[in-house]
Design a protein around this motif. Sequence first.
Motif, PDB file in Angstrom:
ATOM      1  N   ARG A 152       6.010  -5.027   8.420  1.00  0.00           N
ATOM      2  CA  ARG A 152       6.730  -3.785   8.735  1.00  0.00           C
ATOM      3  C   ARG A 152       8.227  -4.040   8.881  1.00  0.00           C
ATOM      4  O   ARG A 152       9.051  -3.167   8.554  1.00  0.00           O
ATOM      5  N   THR A 153       8.584  -5.200   9.375  1.00  0.00           N
ATOM      6  CA  THR A 153      10.003  -5.471   9.629  1.00  0.00           C
ATOM      7  C   THR A 153      10.730  -6.047   8.420  1.00  0.00           C
ATOM      8  O   THR A 153      11.967  -5.956   8.347  1.00  0.00           O
ATOM      9  N   THR A 154      10.019  -6.639   7.472  1.00  0.00           N
ATOM     10  CA  THR A 154      10.693  -7.283   6.337  1.00  0.00           C
ATOM     11  C   THR A 154      10.349  -6.673   4.979  1.00  0.00           C
ATOM     12  O   THR A 154      11.056  -6.924   4.005  1.00  0.00           O
ATOM     13  N   ASN A 155       9.280  -5.903   4.895  1.00  0.00           N
ATOM     14  CA  ASN A 155       8.824  -5.373   3.599  1.00  0.00           C
ATOM     15  C   ASN A 155       8.407  -3.913   3.750  1.00  0.00           C
ATOM     16  O   ASN A 155       7.350  -3.493   3.299  1.00  0.00           O
ATOM     17  N   LEU A 156       9.257  -3.137   4.416  1.00  0.00           N
ATOM     18  CA  LEU A 156       8.886  -1.807   4.884  1.00  0.00           C
ATOM     19  C   LEU A 156       8.466  -0.870   3.759  1.00  0.00           C
ATOM     20  O   LEU A 156       7.438  -0.182   3.871  1.00  0.00           O
ATOM     21  N   ALA A 157       9.230  -0.811   2.677  1.00  0.00           N
ATOM     22  CA  ALA A 157       8.924   0.154   1.612  1.00  0.00           C
ATOM     23  C   ALA A 157       7.548  -0.109   1.007  1.00  0.00           C
ATOM     24  O   ALA A 157       6.742   0.823   0.827  1.00  0.00           O
ATOM     25  N   ASN A 158       7.248  -1.356   0.707  1.00  0.00           N
ATOM     26  CA  ASN A 158       5.948  -1.675   0.121  1.00  0.00           C
ATOM     27  C   ASN A 158       4.825  -1.559   1.144  1.00  0.00           C
ATOM     28  O   ASN A 158       3.703  -1.169   0.812  1.00  0.00           O
ATOM     29  N   TYR A 159       5.123  -1.893   2.372  1.00  0.00           N
ATOM     30  CA  TYR A 159       4.172  -1.720   3.484  1.00  0.00           C
ATOM     31  C   TYR A 159       3.782  -0.253   3.615  1.00  0.00           C
ATOM     32  O   TYR A 159       2.587   0.092   3.686  1.00  0.00           O
ATOM     33  N   GLU A 160       4.749   0.639   3.613  1.00  0.00           N
ATOM     34  CA  GLU A 160       4.465   2.068   3.752  1.00  0.00           C
ATOM     35  C   GLU A 160       3.735   2.605   2.533  1.00  0.00           C
ATOM     36  O   GLU A 160       2.848   3.467   2.651  1.00  0.00           O
ATOM     37  N   ALA A 161       4.064   2.100   1.347  1.00  0.00           N
ATOM     38  CA  ALA A 161       3.372   2.541   0.134  1.00  0.00           C
ATOM     39  C   ALA A 161       1.900   2.143   0.179  1.00  0.00           C
ATOM     40  O   ALA A 161       1.022   2.920  -0.232  1.00  0.00           O
ATOM     41  N   ALA A 162       1.622   0.956   0.682  1.00  0.00           N
ATOM     42  CA  ALA A 162       0.229   0.500   0.773  1.00  0.00           C
ATOM     43  C   ALA A 162      -0.557   1.349   1.768  1.00  0.00           C
ATOM     44  O   ALA A 162      -1.705   1.717   1.516  1.00  0.00           O
ATOM     45  N   ILE A 163       0.058   1.660   2.900  1.00  0.00           N
ATOM     46  CA  ILE A 163      -0.609   2.504   3.897  1.00  0.00           C
ATOM     47  C   ILE A 163      -0.888   3.881   3.319  1.00  0.00           C
ATOM     48  O   ILE A 163      -1.986   4.443   3.470  1.00  0.00           O
ATOM     49  N   SER A 164       0.089   4.444   2.615  1.00  0.00           N
ATOM     50  CA  SER A 164      -0.094   5.759   2.004  1.00  0.00           C
ATOM     51  C   SER A 164      -1.213   5.731   0.973  1.00  0.00           C
ATOM     52  O   SER A 164      -2.055   6.641   0.919  1.00  0.00           O
ATOM     53  N   ALA A 165      -1.256   4.687   0.155  1.00  0.00           N
ATOM     54  CA  ALA A 165      -2.277   4.591  -0.891  1.00  0.00           C
ATOM     55  C   ALA A 165      -3.679   4.483  -0.314  1.00  0.00           C
ATOM     56  O   ALA A 165      -4.655   4.932  -0.929  1.00  0.00           O
ATOM     57  N   GLN A 166      -3.789   3.891   0.881  1.00  0.00           N
ATOM     58  CA  GLN A 166      -5.107   3.682   1.481  1.00  0.00           C
ATOM     59  C   GLN A 166      -5.482   4.766   2.485  1.00  0.00           C
ATOM     60  O   GLN A 166      -6.572   4.726   3.059  1.00  0.00           O
ATOM     61  N   GLY A 167      -4.584   5.693   2.731  1.00  0.00           N
ATOM     62  CA  GLY A 167      -4.932   6.829   3.574  1.00  0.00           C
ATOM     63  C   GLY A 167      -4.844   6.597   5.054  1.00  0.00           C
ATOM     64  O   GLY A 167      -5.407   7.370   5.839  1.00  0.00           O
TER      65      GLY A 167
END
Length: 454
Positions: free
Chosen positions: A425-440
């Motif tokens: 969350r602190t170093t890879n936020l954009a991809n972290y948030e995209a993964a959470i969104s993709a998995q619901g």
Amino acid sequence: MKTTNLIFGMLFIGLLASCEITDVNVDPDNPSAESINAGAIYPGMIAQTHRNSVALGGRIAGIVIQHFEGLDAQQIAYGQYNIGESDTDDLWDFGLYGAGSMRDCFVIMQNSEGEVSALAKLYMAANLGVAISTWGDVPYSEAFIGDAGNLNPVYDNQLALYGTIQTLLDESLSEGVKSGIGAFMGAGSTGNIDWEKTAHALKARYYLHLTSVDGTAAQSALQEAQQAFSSTSEQPDFIYSSPAQNANPFALFDNDRPSTLGFSTSLFTMMTGDPRLPFYTTDGESFAGVPGLFWGQFESPTPLISYWEVKFIEAEAIVRTGGSDAAALSALQEAVMANMLYVGVTQADADTYTNTLALTGSEANKIETIIVEKYKALYGNAPFEAWVDYRRTGFPNLTPNPDAVPSNNPSGVIPRRFLYPLSERTTNLANYEAAISAQGGHLLDDDLASFPSN
């Protein structure tokens, strides 16, 4: 008990003597793309891979799946499903990614070929299996770009990564992992690891993970299981050294933090009358540090995958594919027998127990019988796989902790996943948030794509 020792020195000597690898002296923690010493990297990678199964991540998974229960400190919190972003940082950052075993596997794979690379692909598959069955979508395709690794990799789809695991294992087989036993163990080995059969065993495991979402998974698992081990002597056991930092992580944890983790009350009740129980606990609470407890010693082994797991896979796959009850029962009995004899149960007691096993009723009834026995056999050696089985089958019938903390797990169910670690969350936020969104979602009770709620 026949085991195979993956000893650092022997592994290193075997690599140098038998494989085409560079003799350039380089720092294994910072290898260049031009020259690496695979022999220097392999021992730490293999040790870390096996530790990943039973160290921090395995301990938390073991509490979640009720092999263990928390008695004090953080272990109580884990048992109440108060498992946050910081609790699994070490598994992600130092066990798998960063300076972990997946990074080491990648370096060897990129800079070696033949049997040297083949074994690294096998271990990469096993580590990736831990990552995706724990978090779902995870970085892989962009995770190791550059000498220091990519700090902002995309997260690859979990179901696609199951395909990547199978590809890695296919390549491992085609590139000569079978011949790697001589190269990696050396002439002085007391063991008999069959790496080709290990690859088939892992293929069976990761096909079986998909039974809830792929109607062909059980048949594929069955075909692979039937090409895997024929006894426990062929399985890849890692034997820890005693004492100090190289000890078995469960035993070391009990030594360092006594009376904070205990044997599960529900498992104790489930195993009443089971001849393995005295080898698991002596008082219903101790799980390590007591003479006679098989999985609780500094030198207790950790298999990468065991013969008994393979036979349980075979039994379940036979049932799911409409095979004969007699064949499924035979595989189940062999699985239980192998595990019992391995931990020290006498042949007579093992015979008495296995002769009482039966597969009757509906398909679900038969699978429940198999999974309950598998759950007991995976204690101490494969908590992640027991957790996977529960999420994909609903067995054993476990009762969630009534004192569960709702902050990360509002429904109070037995957790379905870990949260991504704070470092992402602190170093890879954009991809972290995209993964959470993709998995619901990103809560402990959010399903992973491969394990929809039963």
